[in-house]
Design a protein around this motif. Structure first.
Motif, mmCIF file in Angstrom:
data_model
loop_
_atom_site.group_PDB
_atom_site.id
_atom_site.type_symbol
_atom_site.label_atom_id
_atom_site.label_comp_id
_atom_site.label_asym_id
_atom_site.label_seq_id
_atom_site.Cartn_x
_atom_site.Cartn_y
_atom_site.Cartn_z
ATOM 1 N N MET A 1 0.838 -1.198 0.000
ATOM 2 C CA MET A 1 0.000 0.000 0.000
ATOM 3 C C MET A 1 0.869 1.243 0.000
ATOM 4 O O MET A 1 0.517 2.262 -0.593
ATOM 5 N N GLU A 2 2.015 1.159 0.665
ATOM 6 C CA GLU A 2 2.917 2.302 0.751
ATOM 7 C C GLU A 2 3.430 2.687 -0.640
ATOM 8 O O GLU A 2 3.567 3.857 -0.958
ATOM 9 N N ASN A 3 3.723 1.688 -1.488
ATOM 10 C CA ASN A 3 4.234 1.977 -2.828
ATOM 11 C C ASN A 3 3.135 2.082 -3.877
ATOM 12 O O ASN A 3 3.414 2.229 -5.059
ATOM 13 N N GLY A 4 1.903 1.928 -3.448
ATOM 14 C CA GLY A 4 0.794 2.078 -4.386
ATOM 15 C C GLY A 4 0.507 0.846 -5.225
ATOM 16 O O GLY A 4 -0.296 0.918 -6.152
ATOM 17 N N THR A 5 1.141 -0.293 -4.937
ATOM 18 C CA THR A 5 0.819 -1.487 -5.723
ATOM 19 C C THR A 5 -0.393 -2.225 -5.154
ATOM 20 O O THR A 5 -0.849 -3.196 -5.714
ATOM 21 N N MET A 6 -0.888 -1.742 -4.002
ATOM 22 C CA MET A 6 -2.186 -2.211 -3.510
ATOM 23 C C MET A 6 -2.952 -0.966 -3.053
ATOM 24 O O MET A 6 -2.420 -0.164 -2.298
ATOM 25 N N ARG A 7 -4.152 -0.785 -3.596
ATOM 26 C CA ARG A 7 -4.964 0.380 -3.211
ATOM 27 C C ARG A 7 -6.311 -0.135 -2.728
ATOM 28 O O ARG A 7 -6.903 -1.005 -3.357
ATOM 29 N N VAL A 8 -6.761 0.409 -1.631
ATOM 30 C CA VAL A 8 -7.968 -0.126 -1.008
ATOM 31 C C VAL A 8 -9.021 0.967 -0.874
ATOM 32 O O VAL A 8 -8.745 2.054 -0.375
ATOM 33 N N ASP A 9 -10.230 0.660 -1.348
ATOM 34 C CA ASP A 9 -11.383 1.514 -1.089
ATOM 35 C C ASP A 9 -12.308 0.726 -0.177
ATOM 36 O O ASP A 9 -12.463 -0.478 -0.352
ATOM 37 N N ALA A 10 -12.907 1.403 0.783
ATOM 38 C CA ALA A 10 -13.807 0.710 1.707
ATOM 39 C C ALA A 10 -15.209 1.277 1.556
ATOM 40 O O ALA A 10 -15.397 2.493 1.489
#
Ligand SMILES: [Zn+2]
Lengths: 399, 475
Positions: free
Chosen positions: B189-198
């Motif tokens: 998530m820090e590098n933007g390769t995982m992005r989460v919307d809740a």
């Protein structure tokens, strides 16, 4: 009077080498050729120059053909308003011309000039580099004086393309000369297509089928009660695809940008508003309506399309080929200046069905523009063209 | 009234493919802006998308790794929206026929009970361009970087099974471990390769209502996801308490202020199938082949580490969480390092040292072979633990072997009894008081004396031999 050509190749390719070395071929500016303007007849692409060759163009050049220039065309090739397609061939400026066939444009342009106009099977010819409008329906068509030239060109451009994955990798392409024995061939007349003609047109059409019957072909009458749904389905699905497709013409990197917008959103809206002509705009409005307000109508059209497709497959097992009128002559005499969507679809009533199904079809001239349309099952292109050659040879012998 | 939250997640994972999803451009979003572009990913007229096999492969492995069922046919649609980061006006995404359906993750909930959280479906899509907002003098300008346009993504859409920030965070950690294992993405998530919307809504506890949900974006760590959800639950509960209606909208998490703020929605339209992108057809055989390529997954690996190497369950789970760590451990034991030594030195020395240097275990100069050679010298008593730690720090900066570093820097352990005898005698003579303490039964004086001998040897003496020799002398 404007020149037929929108752009002429200032450096004609050296001719004489390769199997197509004797051919000078015109294109339209929705077929990318590196360094040529490719405005597709629209302000939305004003000033745009193609970066690469379309696969069809690259293949023709490889076989030695001379690409001589791009002719004036309708906006994004939809309908024939402002199109001068087929005139270069008519006037002898080119041996053949490539014209996108979205709903029958290639075939009808050929009809106007009394030439052969061919729409290949969907998926037989790469669409890479074609600036299209209705991706599930359009195919790169070919206009020439005779079927033999069309066959040579189709052979050069057909087949799998590493740049267009929608062309099946194993598409069978064999265009070797095929003997046609009329005694063994049946031609199906779709009754609903015939009965949609005016009395005058029907007399001419019936005379054609009689000629072919005399030449030994079996003529069969085949019913297709929902034939009129083809143009309706084409109109709905086509407009939705066009609306989605033309979203990319945002005037940012090419095309005319309307000055004075306060923000990017306004710039998009104003520029897009100025980019498209009235016919295309009404088509896009209709597409956007189905996309955003009446999506279930679009989904219904897709379902009907699937049903029509299977009914047509069923029909083509009952005859070797189909023979149909190409146009209702009253529709092509409508004034060209104020063409509406209704006018456009009236003209393509007899041709649009093959764009819906993806089967090959062509206009074969008889006494110039009083010819017929022949169609075959999908990927029967080689045999269909052989049939065309046979009939043209018959005509030359005065039969 | 007591409220409970109903939470679902939409997780975008960027696949670590060599190329973009529909063209051959390098999939390196971080390069100099607009370096990795071509007519296809710039969406010039006439360009056609060509689906990358590698992307389909990596996306499929990811689906299998999450227990989802690959669908025989999946297809791309044109998802229409207008925004400057998407100049072609639509994003290619699998809206109607996703790549996989089902699957999920098992977690331990806050009360320590096992809980299953289900995935609804997983689909592929292309990333959009990146907007960079700057000032040109006093004029705000927006620049578009197309390096990211067309990067391969998968979107994992969960069922609304989550009830707490804890559920969401545990799910994300478990998912990250699984995806790293199959090797489809770094999932950072820090590098933007995982992005989460809740997607979060609240309802009176004990009811089955599905209330209007609010989407929260812009969290860039797993912790932020938890914080944002916690904030949103209390905000919505307060609204519900006071009778204020919740409207469907999107909010952005502000990590500095620790609040969510309403944002203007993008205009989004429906999806039209794209006939230019062939459907992805997966035969049962192809799916089986893919399944066979799945690596050993964390749970199985942890089990094996326990049985093969005698680690405790906790140690095995710790190592298995990161495939790089588990892989490093097994490489060390493969070079003959004892499992206990490997476990101890890897977790207490190497990993902290790698982290301190902002390196990655899989890419550091201290390869398992070099580190194993060092630990073997330790096992053979050629160096002591102090020296091993010193040599380790040299291994990060040089390509030399541990043996030559030990030789060159004089770290070799002094194990010659004669030499040690002299040192011990000297220390015993100098430290009469400590010797007296030791003789009167104060055990810790021994440690002090050993330390003095070590110091006298410049830390090179063999501490075990000192202890033995000293014990004999004082007996
Ligand atoms: Zn690219």
């Amino acid at each position: 009077m404007d020149s037929v050509f929108f752009y002429r190749n200032p450096n004609p390719d050296a001719s004489g080498n390769g199997p197509l070395g004797h051919l000078s071929i015109a294109t339209q500016p929705n077929i990318s050729i590196a360094g040529w303007p490719a405005e597709a007849g629209s302000h939305a692409l004003a000033g745009y120059t193609a970066l690469e060759d379309a696969s069809v163009a690259a293949r023709l050049r490889k076989k030695g053909a001379n690409l001589c220039g791009a002719t004036r065309m309708s906006e994004f090739g939809f309908g024939l308003k402002n199109s001068l397609a087929a005139q270069a061939v008519q006037k002898g400026d080119a041996n053949a011309e490539l014209v996108l066939d979205l709903a029958g444009e290639c075939r009808l342009a050929a009809l106007h000039e009394g030439l052969c106009g061919y729409k290949p099977s969907y998926g037989l010819v790469s669409r890479y580099g074609l600036i299209g409008l209705i991706p599930s329906m359009e195919a790169c068509g070919i206009i020439a004086r005779d079927c033999k030239t069309i066959r040579d060109i189709l052979e050069a451009v057909a087949g799998p393309d590493e740049y267009d994955f929608s062309v099946p990798e194993d598409a069978p392409v064999s265009f070797s000369t095929q003997g046609i024995d009329p005694e063994k061939i049946s031609l199906g007349v779709i009754e609903e297509a015939r009965s949609a003609l005016s009395d005058e047109d029907r007399v001419i059409f019936d005379a054609r089928t009689q000629t072919l019957k005399k030449a030994g072909f079996t003529i069969k009458t085949l019913p297709f009660p929902d034939f009129s749904l083809f143009s309706l389905v084409h109109r709905i699905v086509g407009s939705v695809e066009a609306s989605s497709c033309l979203g990319r013409y945002d005037s940012v990197r090419y095309g005319k940008r309307v000055p004075g917008a306060k923000n990017w959103n306004e710039m998009y809206l104003q520029s897009r508003g100025a980019a498209f002509g009235p016919l295309l705009k009404s088509y896009l409005f209709q597409g956007a309506y189905f996309q955003f307000e009446q999506f279930s109508g679009y989904e219904d059209a897709c379902r009907i399309r699937a049903r029509l497709l299977s009914e047509m497959e069923q029909l083509t097992t009952q005859a070797d080929f189909l023979i149909l009128p190409a146009v209702n002559s009253a529709s092509i005499h409508a004034p060209n200046t104020t063409e509406s969507l209704d006018d456009t679809y009236a003209k393509v009533f007899h041709t649009a069905f093959t764009n819906v199904t993806g089967q090959p079809a062509f206009y074969l001239p008889f006494e110039g523009n009083k010819g017929v349309q022949l169609a075959g099952p999908r990927l029967s292109d080689a045999r269909l063209l052989a049939l065309g050659e046979h009939i043209q040879n018959m005509q030359q012998r005065g039969q | 009234m007591e409220f409970e939250a109903v939470i679902g997640l939409e997780i975008h994972v960027e696949l670590n493919c060599a190329t973009k999803l529909f063209c051959d451009c390098p999939n390196r979003p971080g390069d100099e802006p607009n370096l990795n572009t071509c007519p296809t990913c710039l969406w010039f007229p006439g360009a056609m998308p060509r689906t990358s096999r590698e992307a389909v492969q990596k996306a499929s492995l990811l689906c299998l790794g999450l227990g989802a069922e690959l669908q025989p046919v999946s297809a791309f649609d044109q998802k229409v929206y207008y925004y400057p980061d998407l100049p072609k006006g639509y994003q290619l995404s699998q809206a109607h026929l996703p790549l996989a359906r089902g699957g999920g993750m098992d977690i331990i909930d806050e009360e320590g009970r096992p809980k299953s959280l289900r995935i609804h479906h997983i689909h592929m899509e292309e990333d959009v361009a990146k907007l960079v907002h700057e000032m040109e003098g006093r004029t705000p300008i927006s620049l578009v970087d197309f390096n990211r346009a067309g990067s391969p993504l998968v979107e994992i859409v969960t069922e609304p099974d989550f009830r707490s920030p804890h559920d969401a965070m545990e799910f994300l950690k478990a998912l990250r471990t699984q995806v790293r294992y199959v090797g489809s993405s770094e999932c950072s998530m820090e590098n933007g390769t995982m992005r989460v919307d809740a997607n979060i809504s609240v309802r009176p506890k004990g009811t089955n209502l599905m209330n209007t949900k609010v989407e929260v974006k812009n969290m860039n760590s797993v912790r932020h996801v938890g914080d944002a959800i916690a904030f949103e639950i209390s905000r919505q509960s307060a609204c519900a308490q006071s009778g204020e209606a919740i409207v469907l909208h999107t909010r952005l998490w502000d990590p500095d202020k620790k609040v969510t703020v309403a944002m203007r929605a993008k205009f989004e339209g429906p999806c039209v199938p794209d006939p230019s992108v062939p459907s992805i057809v997966l035969t049962p055989q192809a799916i089986e082949q893919m399944r066979a390529q799945l690596p050993e997954m964390p749970a199985a690996r942890a089990q094996r580490l326990v049985t093969e190497h005698g680690l405790s369950g906790e140690e095995a789970v710790y190592l298995s969480t990161d495939p790089d760590v588990a892989g490093y451990f097994e490489a060390l034991t493969g070079h003959g390092v004892l499992p206990r030594t490997a476990m101890h030195w890897l977790t207490t020395q190497l990993i902290p040292a790698v982290r301190e240097r902002r390196q990655e275990l899989a890419k550091t100069k201290v390869t398992p072979a070099r580190f194993a050679a060092l630990l073997q010298m330790l096992a053979r008593d050629e160096i002591n633990a102090n020296a091993a730690r010193e040599v380790l720090s040299h291994l990060f900066d040089s390509d030399e072997t541990p043996e030559s570093i030990v030789g060159a820097k004089g770290y070799k352990q002094v194990s010659d009894p004669g030499a040690l005898d002299k040192l011990i005698d000297k220390v015993l003579a100098e430290q009469q008081a400590a010797v007296a303490d030791l003789k009167s039964g104060q055990g810790k004086a021994m440690g002090f004396l050993i330390g003095q001998v070590m110091q006298a040897s410049n830390s090179k003496a063999n501490p075990k031999m000192i202890r033995d020799l000293m014990a004999k002398k004082l007996a």
